[in-house]
Design a protein around this motif. Sequence first.
Motif, short mmCIF file in Angstrom:
data_model
loop_
_atom_site.label_atom_id
_atom_site.label_comp_id
_atom_site.label_asym_id
_atom_site.label_seq_id
_atom_site.Cartn_x
_atom_site.Cartn_y
_atom_site.Cartn_z
N ASP A 94 0.85 -1.19 0.00
CA ASP A 94 0.00 0.00 0.00
C ASP A 94 0.89 1.24 0.00
N ASN A 95 1.12 1.79 -1.17
CA ASN A 95 1.95 2.98 -1.27
C ASN A 95 1.14 4.26 -1.16
N GLY A 96 -0.09 4.11 -0.64
CA GLY A 96 -0.90 5.27 -0.33
C GLY A 96 -0.67 5.73 1.11
N LYS A 97 0.18 5.00 1.84
CA LYS A 97 0.50 5.36 3.22
C LYS A 97 2.01 5.27 3.41
N GLU A 98 2.51 5.95 4.43
CA GLU A 98 3.96 6.03 4.62
C GLU A 98 4.55 4.76 5.23
N THR A 99 3.88 4.19 6.23
CA THR A 99 4.39 3.01 6.90
C THR A 99 3.65 1.77 6.41
N PRO A 100 4.36 0.83 5.80
CA PRO A 100 3.67 -0.33 5.23
C PRO A 100 3.25 -1.36 6.28
N ASP A 101 2.06 -1.91 6.10
CA ASP A 101 1.62 -3.03 6.94
C ASP A 101 2.06 -4.35 6.32
N TYR A 102 1.99 -4.41 4.99
CA TYR A 102 2.33 -5.63 4.28
C TYR A 102 3.29 -5.31 3.14
N LEU A 103 4.10 -6.29 2.80
CA LEU A 103 5.10 -6.13 1.76
C LEU A 103 4.83 -7.10 0.61
N LEU A 104 5.20 -6.66 -0.57
CA LEU A 104 5.06 -7.47 -1.78
C LEU A 104 6.46 -7.74 -2.31
N THR A 105 6.87 -9.01 -2.32
CA THR A 105 8.21 -9.34 -2.78
C THR A 105 8.25 -9.43 -4.30
N GLU A 106 9.46 -9.40 -4.85
CA GLU A 106 9.59 -9.39 -6.30
C GLU A 106 9.07 -10.67 -6.95
N GLY A 108 6.31 -12.07 -5.84
CA GLY A 108 4.86 -12.05 -5.67
C GLY A 108 4.33 -12.52 -4.34
N ALA A 109 5.21 -12.80 -3.38
CA ALA A 109 4.76 -13.23 -2.05
C ALA A 109 4.33 -12.02 -1.22
N ILE A 110 3.48 -12.28 -0.22
CA ILE A 110 3.04 -11.24 0.70
C ILE A 110 3.66 -11.51 2.07
N ALA A 111 4.34 -10.50 2.61
CA ALA A 111 5.04 -10.66 3.89
C ALA A 111 4.71 -9.51 4.82
N TYR A 112 5.11 -9.67 6.07
CA TYR A 112 4.95 -8.59 7.05
C TYR A 112 6.14 -8.63 8.01
N TYR A 113 6.35 -7.52 8.71
CA TYR A 113 7.45 -7.43 9.67
C TYR A 113 6.90 -7.63 11.08
N ASP A 114 7.49 -8.57 11.81
CA ASP A 114 7.07 -8.84 13.19
C ASP A 114 7.96 -8.06 14.15
N ASP A 115 7.37 -7.13 14.88
CA ASP A 115 8.13 -6.27 15.80
C ASP A 115 8.76 -7.05 16.95
N GLU A 116 8.12 -8.14 17.36
CA GLU A 116 8.65 -8.92 18.48
C GLU A 116 9.80 -9.81 18.05
N ALA A 117 9.70 -10.38 16.86
CA ALA A 117 10.74 -11.29 16.38
C ALA A 117 11.84 -10.55 15.62
N TYR A 118 11.59 -9.28 15.28
CA TYR A 118 12.54 -8.47 14.52
C TYR A 118 12.92 -9.13 13.19
#
Length: 225
Positions: A94-106, A108-118
């Motif tokens: 979502d490039n309509g917001k500054e901080t991403p919730d989800y990521l799109l890899t090259e 085509g996978a969907i990923a996210y960053y876990d703050d607890e696991a770093y």
Amino acid sequence: MQLTERARNYLSTLKRDPAWITAAAAAEKYLSKYRLTDSGRLLHIQQQYSGYTFTEYENPDYTVRLRFLSDVIIAKNKKIYYTTVNGKAAFAMDNGKETPDYLLTEDGAIAYYDDEAYTHFCLYESVEVMIEILALEKAYRHYVTAPVKDLQITDLEAFKNNMHRQYSFLKECSDSIQLYWQTDFDIICVAYNAYDDAYSLHIRSIGNYYSDLILKQFMEDNLYI
């Protein structure tokens, strides 16, 4: 990956924001500056799915907005959020917001960053698998959801082969993070949690009687904790 008819019908019920639809040539030129090994997968996702918002039927708070590239971003050559996940280039979904919730890899996978696991974790190996799962859940939304159960799986391949013999495998909804099977009365999902390195069982059935039958079988096979 081609979507099933069920997924295509589901997609047709969603609104698509035209602000996030671009010409293929313009998107390809924009992505070329990132020197990707192959931008084809991202270009396909941009052309087919950018502009859609995906929401879980039972959990409206879980929303994935696929707003990858827009004409404004391309025309002004704006930077979009970029990082790497498991050695793959990854961008904000979502490039309509500054901080991403989800990521799109090259790839085509969907990923996210876990703050607890770093670290980053993969949610779906492809956008299409996510769409297929959401379409399946909507189609069987009238089914009763059983309590989630922890599973003890020591040999995944043996487990899968055993499941294949008993239930119909839903390949279109499955990847390394979640596996789906179906009966005449149930939808069965076995999900992998990379953070805990553990599996869990999710069942939706016409009624509790049928989900109890599946749980009984899992207990007899010493799979249910």
